[in-house]
Design an enzyme around this catalytic site. Structure first.
Site, PDB file in Angstrom:
ATOM      1  N   ARG A   1     -22.769   4.119   1.146  1.00 30.37           N
ATOM      2  CA  ARG A   1     -23.053   5.620   1.189  1.00 30.37           C
ATOM      3  C   ARG A   1     -23.820   5.915   0.029  1.00 30.37           C
ATOM      4  O   ARG A   1     -23.785   5.289  -1.163  1.00 30.37           O
ATOM      5  CB  ARG A   1     -21.605   6.307   0.788  1.00 30.37           C
TER       6      ARG A   1
ATOM      7  N   HIS B   1     -24.831   4.848  -5.322  1.00 27.83           N
ATOM      8  CA  HIS B   1     -24.648   4.676  -4.085  1.00 27.83           C
ATOM      9  C   HIS B   1     -23.480   3.356  -4.054  1.00 27.83           C
ATOM     10  O   HIS B   1     -23.522   2.798  -5.166  1.00 27.83           O
ATOM     11  CB  HIS B   1     -26.013   3.956  -3.443  1.00 27.83           C
ATOM     12  N   CYS B   2     -22.702   3.381  -3.345  1.00 29.48           N
ATOM     13  CA  CYS B   2     -21.778   2.084  -2.889  1.00 29.48           C
ATOM     14  C   CYS B   2     -22.292   1.229  -1.879  1.00 29.48           C
ATOM     15  O   CYS B   2     -23.503   1.130  -1.593  1.00 29.48           O
ATOM     16  CB  CYS B   2     -20.480   2.691  -2.758  1.00 29.48           C
ATOM     17  N   ALA B   3     -21.515   0.692  -1.163  1.00 26.27           N
ATOM     18  CA  ALA B   3     -22.073  -0.230  -0.116  1.00 26.27           C
ATOM     19  C   ALA B   3     -22.580   0.140   1.043  1.00 26.27           C
ATOM     20  O   ALA B   3     -23.588  -0.389   1.753  1.00 26.27           O
ATOM     21  CB  ALA B   3     -20.679  -1.076   0.261  1.00 26.27           C
TER      22      ALA B   3
ATOM     23  N   VAL C   1     -28.103   1.045   2.663  1.00 29.92           N
ATOM     24  CA  VAL C   1     -28.199   2.012   1.677  1.00 29.92           C
ATOM     25  C   VAL C   1     -28.934   1.543   0.472  1.00 29.92           C
ATOM     26  O   VAL C   1     -29.591   2.285  -0.269  1.00 29.92           O
ATOM     27  CB  VAL C   1     -26.667   2.140   1.179  1.00 29.92           C
TER      28      VAL C   1
END
Length: 629
Positions: free
Chosen positions: A29, A25-27, A69
């Site tokens: 998504r 995961h990123c910030a 997320v």
């Protein structure tokens, strides 16, 4: 919705955990790599509460959930085995190739570092401000300790990238860390700083400084991972656990110092020089292009190709003049979302736009872009225009970034360098971006959605009543055969969850107004509409079942929301035979969506019915079943 419930729904809708090869995961998504993307139900995912949108880009199936997320990612680890090491040997049905593969690699390597990188960048920027303001000096021990906390990530960046690259390419993380540590080992650093002629068994080595570098360690660990797999196939099981690491260390560290290190440093410097030259040629034009295009790059996920360039520029030059213009794009989309919030009369959209504006101010633009500006189209275009203007101002001002971090209110200190040069230009640029985008959005306007779901079959919410209901008669809007709602092959209608009424199997493809009234809903895909009478009856006419999937094909609408209509006015036309040929039932529910407001709803016709013949009698409140107006 709880995080665990949302996590279970996501895992189910991406095809189950057996369909998942990997997840990072990123910030904002969740970035899935799936065995077969065809097994994922993108349409249902996008309609799931808690999910902003779904994007397929760079070989990844990206579920955008916003700044919650980390919690959803953690919940997925609790409700599934997706994050277990046992899944590491699984592969997608179709391997990524070309540019998509590059984007997948870069995003997988850098995404896990974004949070700590942003935090360290903010702290580094605050220290720059404190130093310039005279609150702290570089000789103060307080400053030294805080700088170590802020700068250690960037100094030891090869170590962190060794971990994420080894995870991506399924290499031994501890061997990867050891190789990265060798590049930063004090005696190796001394050879560079003192200019000592260096060779390895007579092979000359061009010594480089590897602190904060990006490309050399990524190349080294990719090659190490391939070599590791080859060694493990050839070396006996009983000794490979220590023989393979021995071979990797003996080969990879010298090979990196001789080949990969210098090559990576030269490539990184070359890319940086090229982009800096572009800004040097015309900072105004280059800034405008970056400000206009950054969010477009984000949408397709290809912005990851520039992230290593930003980091490399800061590592090599101590600053980066390219990234600041991207801040204009972020604040422009924030302004566009703010303009939507001011303009819309839709309460749900106003709430969404307001929260998205607040989130975007801190650098997280996905809720604003995917949930507000992009679906409405014109606000997104307004954001591009505002971003271009602001980016041009920032580019011309020569603003620099002195640390990494997603542009936002909290990370503004990373753009404050010695003497504050270029910082006023940044503030002016992002302010202009925000204001221009907000004003353009308000002036250009957009198609304001009504207070209803796109697909009424997916909602049981009744529209708000605008007036007290009374006895009323509803006339047939369609010619055909009247049947019970229970015969509709859709449980939302058949169970009367949407409301009471009847269904008609049409013999002609025309829908007329069932009474004098106002069109309250005219769905974009033309398959359904809602009309309310002055006496309060709220009628939903839904042509066919699942016909929303036709995306408006075979339908012609003659109305728009807010239209005043007379009984018998033509509202909608549809091609009965073409819809049936496409495999969709044409049985049409006629629903009283505010059924709970009536004491009783009775069909008045059985069998064949023509338009404008009596169809339903509605008895309001405790009124007697007589005197229908």
């Amino acid at each position: 919705m709880s995080y665990e419930k949302l996590a279970k729904e996501i895992v189910h809708l991406v095809g189950g955990e057996k369909n998942v090869v990997s997840l990072v995961h990123c910030a904002t998504r969740l970035r899935f790599v799936l065995k077969d993307e065809a097994k994922a139900d993108k349409e249902k995912l996008e309609k799931t509460e808690g999910i902003i949108t779904v994007k397929q880009s760079g070989g990844q199936f990206q579920v955008v959930v916003g700044n919650k997320v980390p919690e959803v990612y953690s919940a997925i680890s609790k409700v599934s085995n997706i994050l277990d090491e046992s899944k590491k040997d699984e592969k997608p049905a179709k391997a990524n190739k070309g540019f998509g593969a590059i984007i997948d690699v870069v995003s997988s390597i850098f995404a896990p570092l974004l949070g700590v990188m942003a935090g360290a960048g903010i702290l580094k920027g605050l220290l720059l401000i404190a130093s310039n303001a005279g609150w702290l000096t570089p000789k103060d021990t307080t400053y030294i300790i805080l700088l170590a906390a802020a700068d250690s990530l960037f100094y030891f960046l090869p170590l962190l990238l060794a971990v994420t690259t080894a995870r991506k390419f399924e290499g031994n993380i501890f061997v990867a860390l050891t190789i990265a540590g060798g590049l930063l080992y004090p005696s190796i650093v001394t050879l560079k700083t003192e200019g000592t002629p260096t060779d390895f068994f007579g092979i000359p080595i061009v010594m480089m400084s590897y602190s904060s570098t990006v490309i050399p360690i990524i190349i080294a660990i990719i090659v190490m991972s391939k070599l590791e797999k080859w060694c493990n196939r050839l070396i006996h099981e009983s000794v490979k656990n220590f023989i393979t690491p021995l071979i990797l260390l003996v080969i990879m560290l010298p090979l990196t110092l001789i080949v990969f290190g210098p090559f990576g440093v030269y490539v990184g410097n070359g890319i940086a020089t090229g982009l800096i030259a572009a800004f040097g040629f015309s900072p105004l034009l280059a800034g405008a292009i970056m400000g206009a295009c950054w969010q477009i790059l984000v949408i397709f996920g290809v912005h990851w190709g520039l992230v290593p360039v930003f980091i490399n520029n800061i590592a090599v030059n101590g600053r980066d003049g390219i990234k600041p213009s991207a801040a204009a794009s972020i604040f422009a989309q924030t302004g566009a979302a703010f303009g939507v919030m001011l303009k819309t009369k839709n309460k749900k959209l106003k709430t969404l736009a307001g929260s998205a504006t607040l989130t975007a101010l801190f650098g997280i633009t996905e809720p604003a872009v995917y949930g507000v500006t992009l679906p409405l189209k014109r606000p997104f275009i307004a954001g591009i225009i505002g971003g271009a203007i602001g980016g041009a101002i920032i580019g011309q001002a020569g603003t620099q970034a002195f640390a990494s971090g997603a542009p936002g209110l909290l990370t503004l200190p990373i753009f404050y360098g010695p003497g504050g040069q270029g910082f006023p230009g940044l503030i002016l640029g992002i302010s202009v971006s925000f204001l221009v985008s907000a004003i353009l959005t308000y002036i250009l306007g957009f198609e304001d959605p009504v207070e209803a779901e796109e697909s009424p079959e997916n909602s049981t919410k009744e529209p708000a009543h605008t007036t007290d209901v009374s006895n009323e008669e509803v006339f047939s809007p369609i010619e055909g055969t009247v049947v019970s709602l229970s015969e509709v092959p859709d449980p939302a209608f058949a169970s009367e969850a949407m409301g009471k009424g009847v269904a008609i199997e049409p013999t002609s493809g025309k829908v007329v107004a069932p009474f004098d009234g106002t069109i309250t809903v005219a769905f974009k895909k033309k398959h359904a509409l809602a009309v309310v009478s002055p006496k309060g009856a709220e009628i939903l006419i839904h042509v066919g079942v699942d016909t929303v999937k036709l995306d408006g094909k075979h339908f012609t609408s003659h109305i728009k929301e807010g239209d005043q209509v007379k009984a018998g006015d033509l509202l909608l036309e549809f091609d009965v035979e073409q819809i049936r040929a496409a495999g969709y039932p044409t049985i049409t529910p006629i629903i009283v969506t505010n059924s709970s407001a009536y004491s009783e709803i009775l069909p008045t016709t059985k069998g064949q019915v023509r338009v404008q013949e009596p169809l339903l009698k509605l008895f309001g409140g405790t009124n007697e079943k007589e005197g229908i107006a």
